[in-house]
Enzyme design. Structure first.
Site, PDB file in Angstrom:
ATOM      1  N   ARG A   1       7.901  -6.470  13.276  1.00 54.40           N
ATOM      2  CA  ARG A   1       6.941  -7.084  14.189  1.00 54.40           C
ATOM      3  C   ARG A   1       7.572  -7.230  15.566  1.00 54.40           C
ATOM      4  NH1 ARG A   1       3.441  -5.656  11.460  1.00 54.40           N
ATOM      5  NH2 ARG A   1       1.715  -6.813  10.526  1.00 54.40           N
TER       6      ARG A   1
ATOM      7  N   GLU B   1       0.987  -6.816  21.289  1.00 54.09           N
ATOM      8  CA  GLU B   1       0.122  -5.644  21.073  1.00 54.09           C
ATOM      9  C   GLU B   1      -1.318  -6.083  21.348  1.00 54.09           C
ATOM     10  OE1 GLU B   1       1.045  -4.466  17.063  1.00 54.09           O
ATOM     11  OE2 GLU B   1       2.986  -3.624  17.638  1.00 54.09           O
TER      12      GLU B   1
ATOM     13  N   ASP C   1      19.041 -11.513   3.978  1.00 56.00           N
ATOM     14  CA  ASP C   1      17.686 -11.967   3.656  1.00 56.00           C
ATOM     15  C   ASP C   1      17.739 -13.477   3.521  1.00 56.00           C
ATOM     16  OD1 ASP C   1      15.180 -12.611   2.111  1.00 56.00           O
ATOM     17  OD2 ASP C   1      14.994 -10.433   2.119  1.00 56.00           O
TER      18      ASP C   1
ATOM     19  N   HIS D   1       2.763   1.543  16.596  1.00 54.31           N
ATOM     20  CA  HIS D   1       2.593   0.783  15.352  1.00 54.31           C
ATOM     21  C   HIS D   1       1.963   1.676  14.272  1.00 54.31           C
ATOM     22  CE1 HIS D   1       2.142  -3.558  13.702  1.00 54.31           C
ATOM     23  NE2 HIS D   1       2.257  -2.691  12.699  1.00 54.31           N
TER      24      HIS D   1
ATOM     25  N   TYR E   1       0.828  -1.219   0.000  1.00 55.09           N
ATOM     26  CA  TYR E   1       0.000   0.000   0.000  1.00 55.09           C
ATOM     27  C   TYR E   1       0.850   1.252   0.000  1.00 55.09           C
ATOM     28  CZ  TYR E   1       0.490  -0.922   5.078  1.00 55.09           C
ATOM     29  OH  TYR E   1       0.964  -1.209   6.326  1.00 55.09           O
TER      30      TYR E   1
ATOM     31  N   ASP F   1       8.517   0.673  16.805  1.00 54.66           N
ATOM     32  CA  ASP F   1       7.166   0.947  16.291  1.00 54.66           C
ATOM     33  C   ASP F   1       6.257  -0.246  16.553  1.00 54.66           C
ATOM     34  OD1 ASP F   1       5.242   2.558  14.732  1.00 54.66           O
ATOM     35  OD2 ASP F   1       5.377   0.909  13.294  1.00 54.66           O
TER      36      ASP F   1
HETATM   37  P1  NAD Z   1       8.122  -8.327   1.762  1.00 54.11           P
HETATM   38  O1  NAD Z   1       7.457  -9.636   1.704  1.00 54.11           O
HETATM   39  O2  NAD Z   1       8.125  -7.481   0.533  1.00 54.11           O
HETATM   40  O3  NAD Z   1       9.626  -8.499   2.253  1.00 54.11           O
HETATM   41  C1  NAD Z   1       9.997  -9.306   3.330  1.00 54.11           C
HETATM   42  C2  NAD Z   1      11.414  -9.808   3.090  1.00 54.11           C
HETATM   43  O4  NAD Z   1      11.838 -10.521   4.245  1.00 54.11           O
HETATM   44  C3  NAD Z   1      11.513 -10.778   1.907  1.00 54.11           C
HETATM   45  O5  NAD Z   1      12.567 -10.380   1.051  1.00 54.11           O
HETATM   46  C4  NAD Z   1      11.787 -12.129   2.549  1.00 54.11           C
HETATM   47  O6  NAD Z   1      12.599 -12.964   1.741  1.00 54.11           O
HETATM   48  C5  NAD Z   1      12.506 -11.716   3.815  1.00 54.11           C
HETATM   49  N1  NAD Z   1      12.444 -12.706   4.885  1.00 54.11           N
HETATM   50  C6  NAD Z   1      11.434 -13.550   5.209  1.00 54.11           C
HETATM   51  N2  NAD Z   1      11.731 -14.252   6.312  1.00 54.11           N
HETATM   52  C7  NAD Z   1      12.962 -13.832   6.717  1.00 54.11           C
HETATM   53  C8  NAD Z   1      13.819 -14.173   7.789  1.00 54.11           C
HETATM   54  N3  NAD Z   1      13.457 -15.084   8.705  1.00 54.11           N
HETATM   55  N4  NAD Z   1      15.029 -13.554   7.853  1.00 54.11           N
HETATM   56  C9  NAD Z   1      15.388 -12.639   6.952  1.00 54.11           C
HETATM   57  N5  NAD Z   1      14.625 -12.261   5.902  1.00 54.11           N
HETATM   58  C10 NAD Z   1      13.429 -12.853   5.799  1.00 54.11           C
HETATM   59  O7  NAD Z   1       7.429  -7.544   2.966  1.00 54.11           O
HETATM   60  P2  NAD Z   1       7.451  -5.986   3.254  1.00 54.11           P
HETATM   61  O8  NAD Z   1       6.306  -5.336   2.567  1.00 54.11           O
HETATM   62  O9  NAD Z   1       8.813  -5.455   3.030  1.00 54.11           O
HETATM   63  O10 NAD Z   1       7.088  -5.978   4.814  1.00 54.11           O
HETATM   64  C11 NAD Z   1       7.948  -6.528   5.773  1.00 54.11           C
HETATM   65  C12 NAD Z   1       7.256  -6.581   7.117  1.00 54.11           C
HETATM   66  O11 NAD Z   1       7.037  -5.259   7.609  1.00 54.11           O
HETATM   67  C13 NAD Z   1       5.835  -7.174   7.076  1.00 54.11           C
HETATM   68  O12 NAD Z   1       5.846  -8.573   7.094  1.00 54.11           O
HETATM   69  C14 NAD Z   1       5.213  -6.592   8.318  1.00 54.11           C
HETATM   70  O13 NAD Z   1       5.460  -7.467   9.400  1.00 54.11           O
HETATM   71  C15 NAD Z   1       5.969  -5.298   8.524  1.00 54.11           C
HETATM   72  N6  NAD Z   1       5.124  -4.104   8.316  1.00 54.11           N
HETATM   73  C16 NAD Z   1       5.061  -3.187   9.298  1.00 54.11           C
HETATM   74  C17 NAD Z   1       4.299  -2.050   9.117  1.00 54.11           C
HETATM   75  C18 NAD Z   1       4.210  -0.985  10.178  1.00 54.11           C
HETATM   76  O14 NAD Z   1       3.330  -0.120  10.103  1.00 54.11           O
HETATM   77  N7  NAD Z   1       5.077  -0.986  11.160  1.00 54.11           N
HETATM   78  C19 NAD Z   1       3.588  -1.873   7.932  1.00 54.11           C
HETATM   79  C20 NAD Z   1       3.685  -2.840   6.956  1.00 54.11           C
HETATM   80  C21 NAD Z   1       4.461  -3.960   7.153  1.00 54.11           C
HETATM   81  C1  COI Z   2       0.936  -4.078   8.224  1.00 53.20           C
HETATM   82  O1  COI Z   2       0.439  -3.564   7.213  1.00 53.20           O
HETATM   83  O2  COI Z   2       1.308  -5.268   8.252  1.00 53.20           O
HETATM   84  C2  COI Z   2       1.106  -3.281   9.426  1.00 53.20           C
HETATM   85  O3  COI Z   2       1.921  -3.618  10.247  1.00 53.20           O
HETATM   86  C3  COI Z   2       0.218  -2.104   9.623  1.00 53.20           C
HETATM   87  C4  COI Z   2      -0.718  -2.261  10.780  1.00 53.20           C
HETATM   88  C5  COI Z   2      -1.777  -1.200  10.714  1.00 53.20           C
HETATM   89  C6  COI Z   2      -1.328  -3.617  10.943  1.00 53.20           C
END
Ligand code: NAD
Ligand code: COI
Length: 331
Positions: A236, A265, A176, A297, A100, A260
């Protein structure tokens, strides 16, 4: 076609209403968290859109089945809180919104690195606690361009973070589990996580929570990190042992942390209208430390993200309900 959207915040309402109008679909919003009790509000609806970090349990999917609801469209990326087998057993199709606005989260990681590198928390503390406005030796910061940033997870968000850190002149190393074929010369992969722990001045987490990275950052790892290291977790909470992090920050095993996402949570996090005070002692401790920046978060939370989260989630619901298979199906 009737959809219900759970855990709605005020800032989402205009986008939900616009989508309903544009698509001529009846969409109902509720601020309620989705659980085995509140799912009764979904009776008679054809699909649910939801965003929350508390678990989607087997009992919840059993209730989906009892109510005849087959579609759950998440408005977020992470799927670590979902019992996928239970969803499958109950015939529930699930979609997420994988991209997004990866930039929104990457920007927060970099903002935290700057805040902590330039010791802003110490300045705020002096101003707030002592009402003093002067230089202090403990405010001396470090340039990002003089630091090595270790990025764990080089997916959508991690790659944006790398670009931003590189823009500030940092050397970037990365790990990665499934490395990209090419790094375009922008960063260097290391073969072992231990290299990230030992070489990085700033470590930024961008991988999903999985069983094998639960409490990856624990006492042993904090000891292996540099004394001046900064840990940034916008991924996370379960990846970091919170008690061990607090000990590491208090004892000087590491210098600072940007938090964050926190383990455990609760449903309160999603209740944007809540005025409830925090009682979790770890959270209170972290919120008072000058070498910590703590956000609820909210790294995702930009206008661009909200628009895409709502619109793509409802598009996915509509495609599923009309018999299609959206590309964002998970599980
Ligand atoms: P993505 O799937 O595009 O990228 C994740 C990467 O992590 C991939 O390249 C994958 O190969 C790698 N990976 C998987 N398991 C692994 C491990 N054990 N060790 C090392 N690398 C590993 O996902 P993204 O869009 O970049 O998002 C990543 C994470 O961010 C999400 O899974 C979510 O938990 C978190 N997130 C947080 C927020 C927030 O608001 N704080 C928002 C969106 C996503
Ligand atoms: C996600 O998109 O995975 C996030 O961590 C955002 C949150 C609002 C759940």
């Amino acid at each position: 076609m009737r959809f219900i959207v759970y855990n709605v915040r005020d800032d989402e309402i205009p986008f939900i209403e616009k989508w309903g109008k544009d698509h001529q679909v009846d969409v109902t919003s509720t601020t309620t968290t989705l659980n085995t009790e509140t799912i009764s509000e979904a009776q008679g609806f054809d699909g649910i859109s939801c965003l929350q970090t508390i678990p989607y349990s087997r009992e919840l999917f059993d209730s989906f089945h009892q109510l005849g609801i087959k579609y759950l469209a998440l408005r977020n990326v992470g799927i670590d809180n979902i019992d996928m087998q239970a969803a499958k057993d109950n015939g529930v199709l699930i979609t997420n919104v994988p991209a997004y606005s990866p930039e929104s989260i990457a920007e927060v990681a970099v903002m935290m690195a700057l805040y902590l590198s330039r010791k802003v928390g110490y300045m705020r503390q002096q101003l707030q606690d002592k009402h003093e406005f002067h230089f202090s030796s403990e405010f001396m910061g470090r340039l990002i361009s003089e630091q090595t940033v270790g990025v764990i997870g080089t997916g959508r968000i991690g790659r944006h973070a790398i670009q931003l850190f590189r823009g500030l002149g940092a050397k970037v190393i990365a790990y990665d589990k499934y490395p990209l074929k090419s790094t375009n010369g922008e960063f260097e992969y290391v073969d072992h996580l231990e290299d990230i722990f030992g070489q990085s001045d700033i470590i930024s987490l961008h991988m999903p929570a999985t069983q094998d990275n639960f409490h990856l950052f624990n006492h042993e790892v904090f000891e292996a990190m540099k004394d001046n290291a900064i840990l940034i977790n916008t991924a996370r909470g379960s990846i970091v042992n919170t008690g061990d992090l607090i000990f590491a920050l208090e004892s000087g095993e590491i210098a600072a942390a940007g938090v964050d996402t926190l383990e455990n949570e609760s449903a309160d996090l999603q209740d944007s209208r809540s005025t409830k005070k925090i009682t979790d002692s770890d959270l209170i401790k972290l919120s008072m430390m000058p070498n910590v920046i703590l956000t609820p978060h909210s790294a995702f939370h930009t206008t661009e993200s909200v628009k895409n989260m709502v619109t793509i989630s409802l598009n996915n619901l509509k495609v599923m309900f009309t018999g299609g298979r959206p590309k964002d199906i998970v599980g």
